[in-house]
Design a protein around this motif. Structure first.
Motif, mmCIF file in Angstrom:
data_model
loop_
_atom_site.group_PDB
_atom_site.id
_atom_site.type_symbol
_atom_site.label_atom_id
_atom_site.label_comp_id
_atom_site.label_asym_id
_atom_site.label_seq_id
_atom_site.Cartn_x
_atom_site.Cartn_y
_atom_site.Cartn_z
ATOM 1 N N ALA A 123 0.814 -1.216 0.000
ATOM 2 C CA ALA A 123 0.000 0.000 0.000
ATOM 3 C C ALA A 123 0.848 1.267 0.000
ATOM 4 C CB ALA A 123 -0.943 -0.005 1.204
ATOM 5 N N ILE A 124 2.039 1.179 0.607
ATOM 6 C CA ILE A 124 2.939 2.335 0.664
ATOM 7 C C ILE A 124 4.178 1.975 -0.140
ATOM 8 C CG2 ILE A 124 4.089 3.972 2.183
ATOM 9 C CD1 ILE A 124 2.420 2.803 4.499
ATOM 10 N N SER A 125 4.349 2.586 -1.261
ATOM 11 C CA SER A 125 5.401 2.151 -2.175
ATOM 12 C C SER A 125 6.799 2.355 -1.606
ATOM 13 C CB SER A 125 5.275 2.887 -3.517
ATOM 14 O OG SER A 125 5.321 4.286 -3.318
ATOM 15 N N SER A 126 7.041 3.494 -0.959
ATOM 16 C CA SER A 126 8.381 3.781 -0.433
ATOM 17 C C SER A 126 8.290 5.017 0.443
ATOM 18 C CB SER A 126 9.384 4.006 -1.573
ATOM 19 O OG SER A 126 8.986 5.126 -2.353
ATOM 20 N N GLY A 127 9.447 5.465 0.896
ATOM 21 C CA GLY A 127 9.512 6.718 1.629
ATOM 22 C C GLY A 127 9.410 6.552 3.136
ATOM 23 N N GLU A 152 15.890 -3.297 5.571
ATOM 24 C CA GLU A 152 14.980 -2.716 4.580
ATOM 25 C C GLU A 152 14.758 -1.233 4.863
ATOM 26 O OE1 GLU A 152 10.532 -3.694 2.734
ATOM 27 O OE2 GLU A 152 11.479 -5.091 4.140
ATOM 28 N N ARG A 153 14.655 -0.882 6.136
ATOM 29 C CA ARG A 153 14.506 0.535 6.508
ATOM 30 C C ARG A 153 15.700 1.346 6.012
ATOM 31 N NH1 ARG A 153 14.523 1.013 12.509
ATOM 32 N NH2 ARG A 153 14.057 3.210 12.068
ATOM 33 N N LEU A 154 16.898 0.783 6.149
ATOM 34 C CA LEU A 154 18.097 1.492 5.691
ATOM 35 C C LEU A 154 18.048 1.753 4.190
ATOM 36 C CD1 LEU A 154 20.882 -0.321 7.749
ATOM 37 C CD2 LEU A 154 20.332 2.121 7.846
ATOM 38 N N VAL A 161 16.021 8.209 0.131
ATOM 39 C CA VAL A 161 15.390 9.511 0.378
ATOM 40 C C VAL A 161 16.409 10.557 0.812
ATOM 41 C CG1 VAL A 161 13.669 10.734 1.791
ATOM 42 C CG2 VAL A 161 13.206 8.401 0.988
ATOM 43 N N VAL A 162 17.279 10.191 1.755
ATOM 44 C CA VAL A 162 18.177 11.182 2.366
ATOM 45 C C VAL A 162 19.640 10.994 1.986
ATOM 46 C CG1 VAL A 162 16.613 11.486 4.313
ATOM 47 C CG2 VAL A 162 18.454 9.802 4.478
ATOM 48 N N GLN A 167 20.705 10.878 9.348
ATOM 49 C CA GLN A 167 19.388 10.316 9.667
ATOM 50 C C GLN A 167 19.401 8.788 9.650
ATOM 51 O OE1 GLN A 167 15.927 12.136 7.728
ATOM 52 N NE2 GLN A 167 17.213 13.879 7.155
ATOM 53 N N LEU A 168 20.415 8.198 9.030
ATOM 54 C CA LEU A 168 20.512 6.735 8.998
ATOM 55 C C LEU A 168 21.105 6.168 10.290
ATOM 56 C CD1 LEU A 168 21.904 6.066 5.398
ATOM 57 C CD2 LEU A 168 19.535 6.043 6.155
ATOM 58 N N VAL A 169 21.758 7.015 11.072
ATOM 59 C CA VAL A 169 22.469 6.522 12.253
ATOM 60 C C VAL A 169 21.555 5.783 13.230
ATOM 61 C CG1 VAL A 169 23.755 7.254 14.314
ATOM 62 C CG2 VAL A 169 24.372 8.145 12.054
#
Length: 476
Positions: free
Chosen positions: A198-202, A231-233, A239-240, A246-248
């Protein structure tokens, strides 16, 4: 509830440490009452009173007007059902759960009178009744009504509808509490796949995966948890950017998930790592030699899995550290925190030499930058980084199980290596936990501390008070 052997212990462990804050409060998920458009002036005034009271959160004040409306519209085939539904929602919000359930059951009966058991209007009262039963701690009924509502929503909105996942925190918590752990795992997998579709990405998908990872952490499914953090990484990096600070936090989550894999076999891993460090060579050991040693020590598949998880935990922490150090204006406190985390990891696996090296780097950096408060918080007193939990008994005795929810207040010394010594019991809570005094003393000896640090390096601490929790709470 047909759960035996190891599953009983796993369930008890979950029930003792499940953080209720992980599940939504429940009442927050209740839909607001509808504002009815009524031609009769007297009824319209009652509706306005209901609207004002609900808007200000004064549900008890809204009850009388809502009841009058439901009674006056009882024979109206459209507004009567809506008024009764509003009454049920307000009763639940006002704390009159049983009465609210009765009102909403009457709504369901009216809606099902048409013979359409997939009527989309059924979802709202079904969810509300499920929430009410959750509040009443009747988890079996909460599961039943939420699953019925999910079926109606899925039929109406489609297989990929996010609405059918809105109440999943309550559903998962309820499934765990009644011992249906495999169903909880299955539902979590389904819910996560719906989120992906339902949520493609982001960032929105990243947050959904984060929430799922926390549930996997609670269910002790660390492999699933690690995959979601990876997967979150990937999502956030797109995005960033791969070097964004923000990945830390995500790298820290990933490292923590790998670290949790080590806890069940920590003694064996510490033995493997000690053997690696103690092998004597006439030449400087390269990384290649170290890997060879690790392979020899970890010839068993589970040993290799331990070594792999430990390596990935370190790798995640070092990537986070590198990202922080490479920023145009590095945040020195954040860098110091990355050193502390690396020190804690090496302290956990028994490499005290490396741990002290990272602790010293963090100490010096904080001292140079005047971060006195954080320095005291981090190194002013020994900090427990691992606590070995008491082994749960194969029993359903509620008195004994309640003891395992307790804690022991201890007085102990922590030496410069972070090892507890001279342990004394000050108090056991609750009172029936006194039967666990000997176990508390024995198991607390395996607690691993980050030692106190001063300008002179790591130092011993005497007569420190420490709370040993028999079943430490699960943390993401």
């Amino acid at each position: 509830m047909a759960i035996f052997g190891r599953n009983v212990k796993r369930l008890i462990a979950l029930l003792l440490c499940v953080p209720s804050v992980w599940a939504a409060g429940g009442l927050e998920l209740l839909p607001p009452p509808s504002s009815l458009v009524l031609n009769d002036s007297q009824l319209a005034r009652l509706q306005q009173q209901v609207d004002r009271s609900v808007a200000s959160g004064q549900y008890r004040q809204a009850l009388d007007s809502a009841r009058q409306l439901a009674q006056a519209l009882v024979n109206d085939p459209v507004s009567g059902v809506a008024a009764l539904e509003n009454l049920g929602l307000i009763e639940i919000q006002a704390g009159e759960l049983d009465t609210g359930i009765d009102s909403l059951e009457a709504v369901l009966e009216k809606l099902r009178g048409s013979g359409n058991f997939r009527d989309p209007r059924l979802a709202k009262p079904l969810y509300a009744i499920g929430i009410a039963y959750y509040q009443l701690q009747d988890y079996l009924k909460a599961i039943d009504y939420i699953e019925q509502a999910n079926f109606v929503t899925r039929t109406d909105k489609g297989l990929e509808s996010l609405e059918q996942t809105r109440h999943d925190d309550l559903l998962l918590d309820s499934l765990i509490r009644v011992g249906r752990l495999e169903e909880a795992m299955d539902r979590l997998e389904v819910s996560t796949n719906i989120q992906r579709q339902a949520i493609s990405s982001g960032p929105e998908l990243e947050q959904a995966l984060y929430r799922a990872a926390r549930w996997y952490s609670l269910l002790e499914a660390t492999y699933h948890e690690s995959r979601l953090h990876e997967e979150r990484l990937e999502i956030l990096a797109q995005v960033v950017g791969a070097d964004s600070p923000q990945l830390v936090p995500v790298y820290y989550d990933l490292a923590n998930s790998y670290s949790r894999r080590l806890h069940d076999d920590l003694e064996r891993l510490r033995g493997i790592k000690a053997a690696e460090r103690n092998v004597s060579y006439s030449f400087v050991r390269t990384d290649q030699v170290r890997r060879a040693i690790a392979f020899d020590q970890g010839s068993r598949s589970d040993d290799r899995a331990l070594i792999d998880a430990e390596w990935k935990a370190v790798r995640s922490l070092k990537i986070a550290q590198r990202i922080l150090e490479d920023q145009p204006e590095p945040d020195q406190r954040a860098i110091a925190d990355s050193y502390v985390r690396l020190g804690d990891h090496y302290q956990l696996i028994g490499n005290e030499r490396k741990a002290r090296r990272y602790y010293q780097r963090a100490y010096d950096l904080l001292h140079e930058n005047g971060a006195t408060d954080y320095l005291t918080q981090t190194f002013g007193t020994p900090v427990p980084i691992y606590q070995k939990p008491l082994k749960l008994p194969s029993t359903n005795d509620p008195t004994l199980l309640s003891a395992y929810q307790g804690e022991a207040e201890l007085l102990l010394d922590v030496n410069s290596r972070g090892q507890p010594r001279n342990i004394e019991v000050v108090e056991l809570r609750p009172q029936q936990a006194s039967v666990l005094e000997d176990k508390a003393l024995r198991y607390s000896r395996d607690t691993i501390f980050r030692p106190r640090l001063t300008e002179e390096g790591t130092v011993s601490t005497e007569k420190m008070r420490y709370i040993y929790q028999f079943r430490p709470a699960a943390r993401p």
